[in-house]
Design a protein around this motif. Sequence first.
Motif, short mmCIF file in Angstrom:
data_model
loop_
_atom_site.label_atom_id
_atom_site.label_comp_id
_atom_site.label_asym_id
_atom_site.label_seq_id
_atom_site.Cartn_x
_atom_site.Cartn_y
_atom_site.Cartn_z
N ASN A 111 0.83 -1.21 0.00
CA ASN A 111 0.00 0.00 0.00
C ASN A 111 0.86 1.26 0.00
OD1 ASN A 111 -2.36 -1.48 -0.02
ND2 ASN A 111 -2.62 -1.40 2.20
N ALA A 112 1.89 1.28 0.83
CA ALA A 112 2.79 2.44 0.88
C ALA A 112 3.54 2.59 -0.44
CB ALA A 112 3.77 2.29 2.03
N GLY A 113 3.94 1.48 -1.05
CA GLY A 113 4.62 1.53 -2.34
C GLY A 113 3.72 2.07 -3.43
N ILE A 114 2.46 1.65 -3.44
CA ILE A 114 1.51 2.14 -4.44
C ILE A 114 1.24 3.62 -4.24
CG2 ILE A 114 -0.90 1.98 -5.18
CD1 ILE A 114 -0.63 -1.09 -4.70
N ILE A 115 1.14 4.06 -2.99
CA ILE A 115 0.93 5.48 -2.71
C ILE A 115 2.09 6.29 -3.26
CG2 ILE A 115 0.90 7.20 -0.84
CD1 ILE A 115 -0.75 5.13 0.79
N VAL B 46 1.98 6.27 -7.21
CA VAL B 46 0.90 7.10 -7.77
C VAL B 46 1.18 8.58 -7.57
CG1 VAL B 46 -1.54 7.71 -7.52
CG2 VAL B 46 -0.86 5.31 -7.66
N VAL B 47 1.62 8.94 -6.35
CA VAL B 47 1.93 10.35 -6.09
C VAL B 47 3.08 10.81 -6.98
CG1 VAL B 47 2.85 11.96 -4.36
CG2 VAL B 47 1.02 10.40 -3.74
N ILE C 280 4.05 9.61 -9.98
CA ILE C 280 3.71 9.68 -11.41
C ILE C 280 2.57 10.66 -11.67
CG2 ILE C 280 2.82 8.36 -13.37
CD1 ILE C 280 4.41 5.97 -12.29
N ALA C 281 1.41 10.42 -11.05
CA ALA C 281 0.25 11.28 -11.31
C ALA C 281 0.47 12.68 -10.73
CB ALA C 281 -1.01 10.66 -10.73
N GLY C 282 0.94 12.72 -9.49
CA GLY C 282 1.21 14.01 -8.86
C GLY C 282 2.31 14.77 -9.57
N GLY C 283 3.29 14.03 -10.07
CA GLY C 283 4.38 14.65 -10.81
C GLY C 283 3.92 15.32 -12.09
N MET C 284 2.94 14.70 -12.76
CA MET C 284 2.39 15.31 -13.98
C MET C 284 1.62 16.58 -13.67
SD MET C 284 1.08 12.31 -16.45
CE MET C 284 1.10 10.75 -15.63
N VAL C 285 0.87 16.55 -12.60
CA VAL C 285 0.05 17.71 -12.24
C VAL C 285 0.91 18.86 -11.72
CG1 VAL C 285 -1.76 18.50 -10.64
CG2 VAL C 285 -1.98 16.30 -11.78
N THR C 286 1.95 18.55 -10.97
CA THR C 286 2.76 19.59 -10.33
C THR C 286 4.08 19.86 -11.06
OG1 THR C 286 3.84 18.00 -8.88
CG2 THR C 286 1.81 19.01 -8.06
N CYS C 287 4.18 19.41 -12.30
CA CYS C 287 5.40 19.61 -13.11
C CYS C 287 6.65 19.03 -12.43
CB CYS C 287 5.61 21.08 -13.42
SG CYS C 287 4.30 21.79 -14.41
N GLY C 288 6.49 17.88 -11.79
CA GLY C 288 7.62 17.19 -11.22
C GLY C 288 7.90 17.44 -9.76
N VAL C 289 7.21 18.38 -9.15
CA VAL C 289 7.47 18.70 -7.74
C VAL C 289 7.13 17.51 -6.85
CG1 VAL C 289 6.83 20.19 -5.80
CG2 VAL C 289 7.17 21.17 -8.07
N ALA C 290 6.00 16.85 -7.09
CA ALA C 290 5.60 15.70 -6.28
C ALA C 290 6.60 14.56 -6.44
CB ALA C 290 4.20 15.24 -6.65
N SER C 291 7.10 14.37 -7.66
CA SER C 291 8.11 13.33 -7.88
C SER C 291 9.39 13.64 -7.14
CB SER C 291 8.42 13.20 -9.38
OG SER C 291 7.27 12.82 -10.08
N PHE C 292 9.78 14.90 -7.12
CA PHE C 292 10.97 15.31 -6.38
C PHE C 292 10.80 15.05 -4.89
CE2 PHE C 292 13.26 18.57 -3.95
CZ PHE C 292 14.56 18.25 -4.31
#
Length: 92
Positions: free
Chosen positions: A37-41, A44-45, A47-59
Motif C-alpha cells: 500500500n505504501a509503495g503504491i501510494i 501514484v503520487v 507519477i500522477a502528482g508529478g504530472m500535475v505539479t510539473c515534477g514537484v511531487a516526484s521530487f
Amino acid sequence: MTTLSDAEISNRKLASGLLGVFLGSFGAHKFVLGFNNAGIIMLVVSIAGGMVTCGVASFVMGVIGLIEGIIYLTKTPEEFRELYIDARKQWF
C-alpha cells in the motif's frame, strides 16, 4: 508468518536501502519490504502528482525515498528487524 534468517534480513536491508536511494520516488523499497500500500501510494503520487505539479511531487517522493534508504542502511540488522520486519513500521 515465516521467520527470516539473519542473512535474509541483511539482504532485505541492503536491497531496500539501495532501492530507496536510487529508485525511492517510485516506492521500490516499499515493495521489497512487503509494504504494498505504501509503495503504491508513493508510485501514484510520484507519477500522477508529478504530472500535475510539473515534477514537484516526484521530487518530494524522491527525497522521502532517499531519506528512508539512508535510514535503512544506517540501522543495525537487529534494529532493522525490530522496526521494519517485526513491528511493520511503514514510514520513516
